[in-house]
Design an enzyme around this catalytic site. Structure first.
Site: not given
Length: 188
Positions: A68, A106, A116
């Protein structure tokens, strides 16, 4: 698999990704400053991918490492963050023998549901460093069916309509491109 947090701060993202009640997690979070936090051991399953598939296989959580990036998706990724990502990816790819073609966003496995790491992410930079696949392979331009077949052969196997598939391939390789299918879209 690369993501953006879509949250106001890395601290907020880490708190959410560490909360068992949220039922979401990731292996790593990289702050804008470049600081890296490991939340889940690489050999353990994290819950970052959700529903979707890549290369015709579901349950992407069981076969991926989630990273992330502290970013809302509406601004560029910082230089320190990108350098830390590159270093982290080199290590992960070496430890797990992951080829550049195995690095996805993603959006690649959840087309139409996720976008994303988004259009502001510098995939070309990673590709130049051998950390992601570049849009190099040429397929003879054709019609929509030929594009769909080529995209699916490249790994984009999620069950979506041709328009959504075109959008997700563009998001990964040419986020600036808009409009109907063009010959340039056959570069996968």
């Amino acid at each position: 698999m690369l993501h953006y947090t879509a949250m106001e701060s890395a601290e907020a993202a880490i708190a959410r990704l560490s909360d068992p009640g949220a039922e979401v997690s990731a292996h790593y979070v990289i702050c804008k400053s470049g600081a890296v936090s490991q939340l889940v051991a690489e050999e353990m399953r994290a819950w970052h991918a959700g529903a979707g598939e890549w290369q015709g296989r579901g349950d992407v959580n069981s076969r991926s490492i989630g990273i992330e990036l502290d970013n809302r998706g509406d601004h560029p990724f910082s230089e320190p963050q990108m350098r830390s990502l590159e270093d982290l990816m080199r290590g992960i790819m070496g430890r797990w023998n992951i080829p550049a073609a195995g690095v996805i966003g993603h959006s690649c496995m959840a087309p139409g549901r996720k976008q994303d790491p988004g259009p502001r992410f510098d995939w070309a930079r990673l590709a130049r460093l051998g950390l992601a696949r570049n849009a190099e392979k040429r397929v003879k331009p054709g019609d929509e069916a030929a594009f769909v077949a080529a995209a699916r052969a490249a790994g984009f196997t999620g069950e979506v309509d041709a328009e959504t598939l075109l959008a997700v391939v563009r998001l990964r390789f040419a986020p600036w491109r808009k409009g109907p299918l063009r010959d340039e879209d056959f570069a996968l």
